[in-house]
Design an enzyme around this catalytic site. Sequence first.
Site, short mmCIF file in Angstrom:
data_model
loop_
_atom_site.label_atom_id
_atom_site.label_comp_id
_atom_site.label_asym_id
_atom_site.label_seq_id
_atom_site.Cartn_x
_atom_site.Cartn_y
_atom_site.Cartn_z
N GLU A 294 -55.81 5.93 -65.30
CA GLU A 294 -56.74 6.67 -66.14
C GLU A 294 -58.16 6.45 -65.63
O GLU A 294 -58.46 5.42 -65.04
CB GLU A 294 -56.65 6.16 -67.57
CG GLU A 294 -55.84 7.04 -68.47
CD GLU A 294 -55.77 6.46 -69.87
OE1 GLU A 294 -56.04 7.20 -70.80
OE2 GLU A 294 -55.44 5.28 -69.99
N CYS B 97 -39.42 15.16 -81.26
CA CYS B 97 -38.12 14.80 -80.67
C CYS B 97 -37.64 13.42 -81.10
O CYS B 97 -36.56 12.99 -80.70
CB CYS B 97 -38.17 14.91 -79.15
SG CYS B 97 -39.16 13.64 -78.36
N CYS C 155 -46.48 13.07 -76.01
CA CYS C 155 -45.14 12.49 -75.98
C CYS C 155 -44.61 12.61 -74.55
O CYS C 155 -44.61 13.69 -73.97
CB CYS C 155 -44.21 13.23 -76.95
SG CYS C 155 -42.49 12.75 -76.75
N CYS D 162 -42.62 10.06 -81.82
CA CYS D 162 -42.81 11.51 -81.71
C CYS D 162 -42.19 12.21 -82.92
O CYS D 162 -41.04 11.95 -83.27
CB CYS D 162 -42.18 12.03 -80.42
SG CYS D 162 -42.41 13.80 -80.22
N ASP E 260 -51.19 2.04 -66.89
CA ASP E 260 -52.08 2.04 -68.05
C ASP E 260 -52.74 0.67 -68.13
O ASP E 260 -52.07 -0.34 -68.25
CB ASP E 260 -51.27 2.33 -69.32
CG ASP E 260 -52.15 2.37 -70.55
OD1 ASP E 260 -52.97 3.31 -70.64
OD2 ASP E 260 -52.03 1.48 -71.40
N CYS F 164 -41.02 14.97 -74.72
CA CYS F 164 -40.97 16.42 -74.87
C CYS F 164 -42.31 17.08 -74.55
O CYS F 164 -42.40 18.30 -74.51
CB CYS F 164 -40.54 16.78 -76.30
SG CYS F 164 -41.76 16.32 -77.55
N ASP G 16 -48.32 1.72 -74.72
CA ASP G 16 -48.77 1.63 -73.33
C ASP G 16 -47.74 2.23 -72.37
O ASP G 16 -48.09 2.87 -71.39
CB ASP G 16 -49.02 0.16 -72.95
CG ASP G 16 -50.11 -0.46 -73.82
OD1 ASP G 16 -50.92 0.31 -74.37
OD2 ASP G 16 -50.14 -1.70 -73.93
ZN LIG Z 1 -41.42 14.18 -78.24
#
Ligand SMILES: [Zn+2]
Length: 428
Positions: free
Chosen positions: A270, A345, A323, A342, A182, A326, A352
């Site tokens: 990216e 979860c 995330c 998140c 990143d 999950c 980053d």
């Molecule tokens: Zn999550």
Amino acid sequence: MSSHAGAARYAWNWGLAACRDRYDAEGKWWSGAELHRLWNKAKKADSALGWWSENSKCVYQEAFRDLERALRDFVRSRKGARGGRHLGFPRFKKRGRCRDSFRFSTGALRCAGRTVTLPRLGVIATHESTRKLARRLDNGTARILSATVSRTAHRWHVSFTVRIDRDVPGRHARPGSAVGVDLGVATLLTAVDDHGTVIEITGPKALRAGLRKLRRLSKAHSRTQRGSANRTKAAGRLARHHARVANVRADALHKATSDLASRYETVVVEDLNVSGMVAHRRLARAVTDQGFGIARRMLAYKTGWHDGRLIVADRWFPSSKTCSGCGGRKPSLTLAERTFRCDACGLVLGRDVNAARNLLALAASGTERLNACGGDVRPGPGRAAAREAGTRHCARRSDRDRHRANDGYLSGELIPSPAPHGTVNGTC
Ligand SMILES: [Zn+2]
């Protein structure tokens, strides 16, 4: 050197005027070779052009070639046959308003120690050592195709286009290794590898201090009176500092990308850090913008040297909002939130790091996808990565291109010589 740059500019403008005249009359323009022939006739016929012989004749020829390429690219861009930004019709160049630059493609192009030898200009001392290139020239693994001299922020640079024989290993030294990268502004880059190790490169102190100073200088520049001598001075200071920040950043990126390309077979980045660009809009956008492009280009060719590969994630891939634990996606994530939390979860992670982990996950799925569509694409000469159908594009050297000679760029800064052209000036 200024004289040569002026000659190249004159030739460009002369050729462009000739092309425009012919286009008005016949609906087509001259090629570079035709312009060169016309120029050779004109310079003998017109005594006012007698100054041409002060500069190498190569400079005029290369300017006509550049013009031919510019016209061709303009046509291809308009037809949609050329990728990238839309190109306008070539414009006339004005002294002080355009970049000073000229090129040699024939004649004595040599380098040794801390000097380079150029046609008509003779031996010129350089700030940087040219040892690496000189050694390759000596043992025959490199050949100079052309030398371009240009001026950036009051400093002259020479850049050689070189054909280099480079041995590319048949397989990456660490097959199967992967890393997600990143790119950022505050931290230069954040990477997570397939063992979960986080690599954070904050960039040299000089870069952070440099960005602060950049801000101060650009403020000082905008506070001066337009058209005043102080504005010119402030512009010079700002330009020199811009160049310095870019150099510091490029140096840090070179070290980081070399390290990544040699240690990991698959590197995922990216396409464009849109969020990062928006967040730092006020802060030297050009610098950050440039940094992302440079880093990606470096990774594209350096992964090629190690027989690794670069996967470029789609620009709309939600690397920050997803995330990495999950796979759930947040509806929104403000730029101020430097920590990812998140809701599903309960994962708490640096923003980053989370993005880098998502990119890494793309490497696993990306491999299958690439094999499925058989996409072994080699990077094109002028672009960082070849575009491929689907959600991502990838650059990879195919087997038949291994051991193939590739073009590289080596450049160094020149010490401007006060002596007239052609004088040997090794002691400067
Ligand atoms: Zn999550």
